[in-house]
Enzyme design. Structure first.
Site, PDB file in Angstrom:
ATOM      1  N   HIS A 116     -24.800  -3.563   6.641  1.00 22.46           N
ATOM      2  CA  HIS A 116     -23.462  -4.094   7.065  1.00 22.46           C
ATOM      3  C   HIS A 116     -22.667  -2.946   6.344  1.00 22.46           C
ATOM      4  CE1 HIS A 116     -19.658  -6.513   6.606  1.00 22.46           C
ATOM      5  NE2 HIS A 116     -20.074  -7.041   7.664  1.00 22.46           N
ATOM      6  N   LYS A 164     -20.893 -14.222   3.904  1.00 26.94           N
ATOM      7  CA  LYS A 164     -20.753 -13.037   2.949  1.00 26.94           C
ATOM      8  C   LYS A 164     -20.859 -13.673   1.495  1.00 26.94           C
ATOM      9  CE  LYS A 164     -17.872 -10.343   5.751  1.00 26.94           C
ATOM     10  NZ  LYS A 164     -16.830  -9.284   6.040  1.00 26.94           N
ATOM     11  N   GLU A 191     -19.664  -3.245  14.218  1.00 29.35           N
ATOM     12  CA  GLU A 191     -18.521  -3.275  13.601  1.00 29.35           C
ATOM     13  C   GLU A 191     -17.337  -2.377  13.207  1.00 29.35           C
ATOM     14  OE1 GLU A 191     -19.345  -7.535  11.979  1.00 29.35           O
ATOM     15  OE2 GLU A 191     -20.194  -6.250  10.569  1.00 29.35           O
ATOM     16  N   SER A 242     -12.795  -9.491  12.936  1.00 27.16           N
ATOM     17  CA  SER A 242     -11.829 -10.211  13.092  1.00 27.16           C
ATOM     18  C   SER A 242     -11.984 -10.966  14.208  1.00 27.16           C
ATOM     19  CB  SER A 242     -10.488  -9.565  13.008  1.00 27.16           C
ATOM     20  OG  SER A 242     -10.236  -8.826  11.761  1.00 27.16           O
ATOM     21  N   GLU A 265     -20.231  -3.396   4.305  1.00 32.21           N
ATOM     22  CA  GLU A 265     -19.895  -3.549   3.036  1.00 32.21           C
ATOM     23  C   GLU A 265     -21.117  -3.040   2.126  1.00 32.21           C
ATOM     24  OE1 GLU A 265     -18.691  -7.758   3.560  1.00 32.21           O
ATOM     25  OE2 GLU A 265     -17.096  -7.012   4.643  1.00 32.21           O
ATOM     26  N   GLY A 294     -12.138  -8.124   8.476  1.00 30.55           N
ATOM     27  CA  GLY A 294     -11.541  -8.697   7.467  1.00 30.55           C
ATOM     28  C   GLY A 294     -10.099  -8.306   7.488  1.00 30.55           C
ATOM     29  N   ASN A 296     -21.600 -14.577   9.477  1.00 31.33           N
ATOM     30  CA  ASN A 296     -21.637 -14.117   8.106  1.00 31.33           C
ATOM     31  C   ASN A 296     -21.209 -14.691   7.129  1.00 31.33           C
ATOM     32  OD1 ASN A 296     -22.045 -12.060   6.053  1.00 31.33           O
ATOM     33  ND2 ASN A 296     -21.171 -10.347   6.987  1.00 31.33           N
TER      34      ASN A 296
HETATM   35  P1  PGA Z   1     -14.699 -10.554   9.769  1.00 31.63           P
HETATM   36  O1  PGA Z   1     -16.038  -9.894   9.250  1.00 31.63           O
HETATM   37  O2  PGA Z   1     -15.041 -11.461  11.005  1.00 31.63           O
HETATM   38  O3  PGA Z   1     -14.136 -11.490   8.739  1.00 31.63           O
HETATM   39  O4  PGA Z   1     -13.794  -9.446  10.183  1.00 31.63           O
HETATM   40  C1  PGA Z   1     -17.024  -9.558  10.182  1.00 31.63           C
HETATM   41  C2  PGA Z   1     -18.109  -9.225   9.419  1.00 31.63           C
HETATM   42  O5  PGA Z   1     -17.892  -8.481   8.390  1.00 31.63           O
HETATM   43  O6  PGA Z   1     -19.227  -9.246   9.898  1.00 31.63           O
END
Ligand code: PGA
Length: 272
Positions: free
Chosen positions: A104, A16, A176, A223, A106, A182, A14
């Site tokens: 997601h 983003k 997640e 992560s 976010e 992140g 992803n």
């Molecule tokens: P990350 O993000 O690997 O940077 O933690 C995962 C995601 O948001 O799908």
């Protein structure tokens, strides 16, 4: 296929809100080349690259003829109309996009997505032949209050509401935990496996008698990196990874594909 029930191993990146079209082209090219040179003759996990909408066409061009697939990060649930700034499912399928991330965290946190909007989008994706990757996961305060299981179950039940078993079997779920995204804080692997197992059981109980939970791919995200992937890919219920930060450089992403390939190999060994 043995205990894995025939489900796919998937490593999805992803990206983003990162990468210009030129940068996305280089990243996709590096991944495609890395896959071609590092995995000769090996069974590969499903590799899905999810750039921004404006980079889809570049990335689709780069992956042509390679095993990599392309996904969008979001979409509207309607087919067309006066919805300024939105992207409709037929626009994605017309481009040959195959996957779409739905809900997601976010999107839920910053763009007002709810279990209800997620449900509409999952239905729309299925109706258009896109594979929805339905994202679920608890916030830190929910985990601290012992609400993880109930929050995740509710997201699964509401996200799949009104979807027939034959369609639900095509959905990919990504667990997640929001506090692990992140932040560098990975959810302990046994705990991630437990929640992925809980999601599988919830799907089975929603569609009782169908046993479709056994065939649904459930990914972990939060992560994920080279140092965590092997342990994650050894778990019964974690069928792959949805990766943010470590998907933005080919040298970070390729080892994750390797982790997925190892899972696949161990499954093939188990079943042969
Ligand atoms: P990350 O993000 O690997 O940077 O933690 C995962 C995601 O948001 O799908």
């Amino acid at each position: 296929m043995s205990s894995q029930g025939g489900r796919k191993t998937i490593i999805a990146g992803n990206w983003k809100m990162n990468k210009t079209p030129a940068e996305a082209t280089s990243l996709a090219k590096a991944i495609v080349e890395g896959v071609a040179s590092q995995f000769k003759g090996e069974a590969l996990p499903e590799i899905v690259l999810c750039p921004t909408f404006v980079c889809l066409s570049e990335v689709l061009n780069q992956v042509k003829g390679s095993p990599c697939k392309v996904g969008a990060q979001n979409m509207d649930y309607r087919d067309s109309g006066a919805f300024t700034g939105e992207i409709a499912p037929p626009m994605l399928t017309a481009m040959a996009v195959q996957y779409v991330l739905i809900g997601h965290s976010e999107r839920r946190q910053f763009f007002g997505e709810t279990n209800e909007s997620v449900n509409l989008k999952v239905k729309a994706a299925l109706a258009h032949g896109l594979v929805p990757v339905m994202c679920v996961g608890e916030l830190l305060e929910q985990r601290e209050q012992g609400l993880t299981d109930s929050v995740v179950k509710e997201q699964v039940v509401k996200g799949l509401a009104g979807i027939a078993a034959t369609d639900a079997a095509k959905v990919v779920v990504a667990y997640e935990p929001v506090w692990a995204i992140g932040t560098g804080k990975t959810c302990e692997t046994p705990e991630a496996n437990r929640v992925c197992g809980l999601i599988r059981a919830e799907i089975d109980s929603l569609y009782s008698g169908t046993n479709i939970g056994a065939g649904v791919s459930i990914l972990y995200g939060g992560s994920v990196k080279a140092s965590t992937i092997d342990e994650q890919m050894e778990q019964e219920h974690i069928d792959g990874a949805l990766v943010g930060g470590a998907s933005l450089k080919a040298e970070d992403f390729l080892p994750l594909i390797k982790g997925g390939a190892k899972r696949l190999k161990s499954q093939l060994v188990k079943t042969s």
